[in-house]
Design an enzyme around this catalytic site. Structure first.
Site, PDB file in Angstrom:
ATOM      1  N   CYS A  10      -2.233   9.378   3.169  1.00  0.00           N
ATOM      2  CA  CYS A  10      -1.978   8.993   1.772  1.00  0.00           C
ATOM      3  C   CYS A  10      -3.092   9.446   0.830  1.00  0.00           C
ATOM      4  O   CYS A  10      -2.857   9.618  -0.369  1.00  0.00           O
ATOM      5  CB  CYS A  10      -1.748   7.492   1.660  1.00  0.00           C
ATOM      6  SG  CYS A  10      -3.135   6.476   2.188  1.00  0.00           S
TER       7      CYS A  10
ATOM      8  N   GLU B 238       0.887  -1.175   0.000  1.00  0.00           N
ATOM      9  CA  GLU B 238       0.000   0.000   0.000  1.00  0.00           C
ATOM     10  C   GLU B 238       0.913   1.210   0.000  1.00  0.00           C
ATOM     11  O   GLU B 238       1.587   1.487   0.989  1.00  0.00           O
ATOM     12  CB  GLU B 238      -0.918   0.002   1.223  1.00  0.00           C
ATOM     13  CG  GLU B 238      -1.907   1.156   1.177  1.00  0.00           C
ATOM     14  CD  GLU B 238      -2.756   1.256   2.444  1.00  0.00           C
ATOM     15  OE1 GLU B 238      -3.510   2.235   2.549  1.00  0.00           O
ATOM     16  OE2 GLU B 238      -2.634   0.389   3.320  1.00  0.00           O
TER      17      GLU B 238
END
Length: 357
Positions: A202, A168
């Site tokens: 993010c 990720e």
């Protein structure tokens, strides 16, 4: 309360956001608990040709010990994304948390011990990336789960051998504001989406594309909402923008903003360090940024958002896709055809309609 305040203290996360993380941690654990009740194989139809009259079935087995590397910005929940499902299906874990925020993971490991897990099932250790490479390379560890920067993630994948790998990585999320958006209702939402936790998320809103028809009304409101955000001590309930995690990142953001300005960009608000000692950088809106500047091309992971005027919805879609990243995008519109077009066109993992990523 203990875990909440530990996250505030070591990760600099605003108090309200740390409370939200602990709430999500509890949900992550509950999802894993639920999985233990439904983790099963399946019957497979082979009753044809050479398999006529026969029955096949599958059974799932734990993959084995799992290597986990987690970041600082969700120091417990992103670790639990790895630990909880592993424990649910019978895998042990070796976790290297971020050196910026490791204590909450050690505290969780202590809870696992208190709950009765045998020694060696949940292992948490501190190390630099280079020192942690054995948990990536060692064939006895059967899976790698990494959350962090693209540079590190792709490198670890290249040395992981035959392991299963889950990465990720970073983001550079955009938000599109078309000419039908409810301008009065969305400015605060976008400001929070860009600057919550000093942009160290993010899916933080980094690029904002605004239709020229609403630009003159929207920008003053966005500036006003940005300047109204609470900045300072993360333990204060009124603060949404706390410190950046390390001096090197404060300096990096400053240099990226300076570079953009030298290339012709204009700062609408912010663009400066508020307090160096506490790593506070002002929430910054900047426009007219060249496409090759790092603020556009790379993940800022700081309290800076690029806002640009576009002539059409199609131009905003194209600019959103002009990125090596693609986690999510937000689209503010009242037109159903724009919602559908965004969903078909945007090269991202999720399109969030009338909200930020």
């Amino acid at each position: 309360e203990e875990f909440t305040h530990l996250i505030v203290a070591e990760a600099g996360k605003p108090l309200s956001y740390a409370k939200a993380e602990i709430s999500r941690c509890k949900m992550t654990l509950q999802c894993a608990v639920d999985l233990t009740l439904h983790f099963a194989g399946e019957e497979v139809n082979v009753d044809y040709n050479a398999g006529a009259g026969r029955l096949a079935f599958t059974h799932r087995f734990p993959v084995g010990p799992v290597s986990c590397i987690s970041p600082f910005n969700f120091p417990l929940n992103l670790a639990l994304h790895k630990i909880a499902p592993a424990l649910a299906v019978g895998c042990s874990v070796v976790l290297k948390p971020s050196p910026f925020a490791p204590l909450v993971c050690h505290a969780f490991a202590a809870l696992c011990e208190k709950a009765g897990y045998p020694a060696g099932v949940v292992n948490v250790f501190l190390a630099d990336i280079a020192e942690a490479e054995p948990i990536v390379k060692d064939d006895r560890l059967k899976m790698l789960s990494f959350t962090g920067s693209p540079q590190v993630g792709w490198y670890l994948k290249s040395i992981a051998g035959k392991k299963k790998v889950t990465l990720e990585l970073g983001g550079n999320a955009s938000v599109i504001v078309d000419d039908t958006a409810d301008i009065d209702a969305i400015a605060k939402t976008i400001a929070v989406g860009a600057f919550l936790y000093a942009g160290q998320i993010c899916i933080s809103t980094q690029r904002i594309f605004v239709h020229e028809a609403v630009w003159d009304r929207f920008i003053p409101q966005l500036i006003r909402e940005t300047e109204a955000l609470g900045v300072g001590d993360p333990s204060s309930p009124d603060v949404l923008v706390g410190p950046m995690i390390d001096d090197i990142h404060v300096d990096r953001i400053g240099s990226w903003v300076d570079s953009a300005v030298k290339s012709g960009a204009k700062i609408l608000t912010g663009g400066k360090i508020i307090e160096k000692a506490h790593r506070l950088y002002a929430p910054t809106l900047i426009t007219n940024v060249a496409r090759n500047e790092k603020l556009v091309c790379e993940e800022a992971f700081g309290p800076v958002a690029v806002v640009e005027k576009v002539k059409s919805f199609e131009e905003a879609l194209a600019l959103t896709n002009d990125s090596v990243f693609g986690l999510q995008a937000g689209v503010f519109t009242q037109r159903v055809d724009h919602m559908k077009r965004a969903f078909r066109t945007l090269e991202v993992g999720g399109v969030i309609v009338n909200n930020v990523p």
